[in-house]
Design an enzyme around this catalytic site. Structure first.
Site, PDB file in Angstrom:
ATOM      1  N   ASP A 142       0.837  -1.197   0.000  1.00 36.02           N
ATOM      2  CA  ASP A 142       0.000   0.000   0.000  1.00 36.02           C
ATOM      3  C   ASP A 142       0.878   1.254   0.000  1.00 36.02           C
ATOM      4  O   ASP A 142       1.959   1.237  -0.592  1.00 36.02           O
ATOM      5  CB  ASP A 142      -0.947  -0.018   1.206  1.00 36.02           C
ATOM      6  CG  ASP A 142      -2.294   0.615   0.890  1.00 36.02           C
ATOM      7  OD1 ASP A 142      -2.336   1.844   0.692  1.00 36.02           O
ATOM      8  OD2 ASP A 142      -3.304  -0.111   0.827  1.00 36.02           O
ATOM      9  N   HIS A 175      -3.905   6.124   3.008  1.00 30.43           N
ATOM     10  CA  HIS A 175      -4.551   4.867   2.647  1.00 30.43           C
ATOM     11  C   HIS A 175      -3.949   3.670   3.372  1.00 30.43           C
ATOM     12  O   HIS A 175      -4.660   2.849   3.961  1.00 30.43           O
ATOM     13  CB  HIS A 175      -4.452   4.683   1.132  1.00 30.43           C
ATOM     14  CG  HIS A 175      -5.349   3.638   0.561  1.00 30.43           C
ATOM     15  ND1 HIS A 175      -4.927   2.366   0.289  1.00 30.43           N
ATOM     16  CD2 HIS A 175      -6.648   3.688   0.190  1.00 30.43           C
ATOM     17  CE1 HIS A 175      -5.924   1.663  -0.237  1.00 30.43           C
ATOM     18  NE2 HIS A 175      -6.984   2.451  -0.311  1.00 30.43           N
ATOM     19  N   SER A 459     -11.156  -1.372  -0.712  1.00 29.34           N
ATOM     20  CA  SER A 459      -9.876  -1.243  -0.003  1.00 29.34           C
ATOM     21  C   SER A 459     -10.038  -1.439   1.494  1.00 29.34           C
ATOM     22  O   SER A 459      -9.120  -1.903   2.170  1.00 29.34           O
ATOM     23  CB  SER A 459      -9.265   0.144  -0.247  1.00 29.34           C
ATOM     24  OG  SER A 459      -8.601   0.213  -1.476  1.00 29.34           O
TER      25      SER A 459
END
Length: 525
Positions: A142, A175, A459
């Site tokens: 990520d 994220h 996600s």
């Protein structure tokens, strides 16, 4: 105060490259370069490397175990290599992208004072202890992780950085830190939230492939997969990312790792259609769909024959980098109201009288020079802001038509005026003050001391499944990746039609049910 912010980290993107035109002799023009993945025949590595060197190619990644390289070459050189007898195939190195309601803890099994995101009990993580989690290593591919976050203090962390931005334990886009929080936010008194494996026993390996842009090459993801296994010793690889094209290099690497016992898990995608995203679409990867707190399929979640399992992915509360949340306000008649920026709005400040533009579905010249107050509904947020802008308005406040704060996106639509979203309640109060002075400020926010946020997307669903896989596997370390995968699918809570469906796969992942299934079937013993 925290305001709900919906994120669609895996939406389709169009990347426009602009080049300045100049007139130069053809002999001076630099040859166009292409970044490609080359799969060559077994035993031909030396010949291929020599051919690349002769063509003045730039080596980016090597995958000698699977007879592959990623290189940058002129178009002419690429065409020549495609004809090379030692080359099996050449493919473009395509891009991939990063695809956020809680109740207070009751103290069992967590310390008091924390929030328990709804997904934790929904996947049965609160009824299966993680004391054996040290038996497994989970790799997160990520945007990195904020290693300074108080809810990651004490976690066992290692990693590598495949970007030019920061370090593996920094995160420029939030994220990766959010994904990591769902997996392993620490069970600590009065601090934040808890993850699926909250007691600092899990081994985490962080492979950073995204900078602030949220995009990366498929070869970089493939290289990260390799590093997760080779350097990180990963049992489970979690990938909240994907793209439309199937990279054969990525497929070869994923298949290679799967045959060596690694369980790979990826997000199905957020376009709300039947298109298959990769790497989730690969047979060697579990594809994860998103559901909400009522176990209903999220309408942004992609649906197709590769979707295998589902998990919470709507308004998921988790960790974000320290200091990354900025609070904004809209002011009407001297009263400040909490506001959320429209994603894509320019950073600007506008002050004038407040004008009621209704639902913003038509041009209204009377709005010229004023701040538009617009109700949500019927058309997109972008069209509403454009209606204000084309009416001569200098700023827009969009208020919700259902209970709660309002977060929205302008997508790829370019606007020139600042725009924010506010709750239905605050919008009603503002409506009563039409004609008074209002300010929309998307430039001067205040950094919040609350380092948690609500994200939505497949996600967010993916780390629930990855963490449950690691949790269950840690209790049965002699099981294979295939046996763990089969157990998760066999015990998932069926949500739609009986058996597997294209929207939620086999259903909602269940930690305790999978544990009981494996205990009864004694896999790997």
């Amino acid at each position: 105060m925290t305001y709900t912010k919906h994120w669609n980290w895996l939406r389709s993107a169009a990347i426009v490259l602009a080049a300045a035109l100049c007139v130069v002799p053809a002999t001076q023009a630099a040859p166009a370069k292409e970044r490609v993945n080359i799969i060559y025949k077994k035993g031909a590595q030396a010949k291929i490397m020599a051919a690349i060197a002769r063509k003045n190619g730039r080596l980016i990644y090597e995958f000698p175990e699977v007879n592959a390289v990623t290189v940058e070459l002129s178009r002419k050189a690429v065409r020549a290599l495609k004809r090379n007898a030692n080359v099996k195939f050449v493919e473009a190195d395509t891009m991939q992208y990063a695809f956020a309601l809680t109740d207070p803890s009751d103290g069992d099994p967590y310390f008091l004072g924390q929030a328990v995101p709804y997904g934790i009990p929904m996947v049965q993580a609160d009824v299966l202890d993680d004391s054996t989690a040290g038996n497994t290593t989970l790799c997160i591919i990520d945007s990195g992780i904020d290693g300074t976050h108080p809810d990651h203090a004490g976690n066992i962390l290692a990693g590598e950085n495949l970007t030019t931005s920061g370090t593996w334990d920094s995160d420029e886009s939030s994220h990766g830190t959010h994904v990591a929080g769902t997996i392993a936010a620490v069970n600590n008194p009065d601090v934040g939230v808890v993850g699926v494996l909250p007691n600092t026993n899990l081994n985490l390996y962080i492979a950073k492939v995204f900078d602030a842009s949220g995009s990366t090459a498929s070869s970089t993801v493939a290289k990260a997969m390799w590093g997760c296994w080779r350097r990180g010793g990963a049992d489970v690889i979690s990938m909240s990312l994907g793209g439309a094209g199937n990279s054969r290099l990525q497929q070869i690497v994923a298949d290679f790792l799967y045959t060596r016992g690694v369980l790979l898990i990826a997000a199905a995608g957020n376009d709300g259609n039947s298109v298959i995203s990769y790497p989730a679409g690969l047979d060697s990867v579990m594809s994860v769909a998103a559901i909400d707190e009522n176990k209903a399929w999220a309408n942004f979640s992609q649906f197709n024959e590769t979707v295998e399992i589902a998990a919470p992915g709507v308004s998921v509360l988790s960790t974000v980098p320290v200091g990354s949340i900025v609070d904004y306000t809209a002011t009407v008649d001297g009263t400040e109201y909490p506001a959320l920026l429209m994603d894509g709005t320019p950073a600007a400040t506008a002050t004038s009288t407040l004008y009621d533009l209704g639902t913003g579905e038509a041009i209204d010249g009377a709005a010229a020079g004023q701040i538009c107050l617009i109700q949500r509904g019927n058309i997109s947020f972008a069209d509403k802001v454009l209606a204000c802008e084309n009416s001569g308005g200098i700023g827009a406040i969009i208020y919700n038509n259902v209970p709660g704060s309002l977060s929205g996106t302008l997508g790829d639509v370019a606007t020139t005026i600042p725009s924010v979203g506010v709750s239905d309640t605050d919008g009603a109060l503002m409506l009563a003050d039409v004609g008074t002075i209002a300010t929309v400020d998307t430039l001067n926010g205040i950094v919040s001391d609350y380092d948690y946020d609500f994200f939505s997307g497949t996600s967010m669903a993916t780390p629930h499944v990855s963490a449950v896989a690691a949790l269950v596997w840690s209790h049965f370390p002699t099981c294979t990746n295939v046996e763990i995968r089969d157990a998760l699918n066999a015990t998932a809570e069926d949500l739609l039609t009986a058996g597997r469906d294209n929207f939620t796969g086999y259903g909602l992942v269940q930690a305790l049910a999978a544990y009981d299934y494996l205990a009864e079937n004694s896999c790997g013993l």
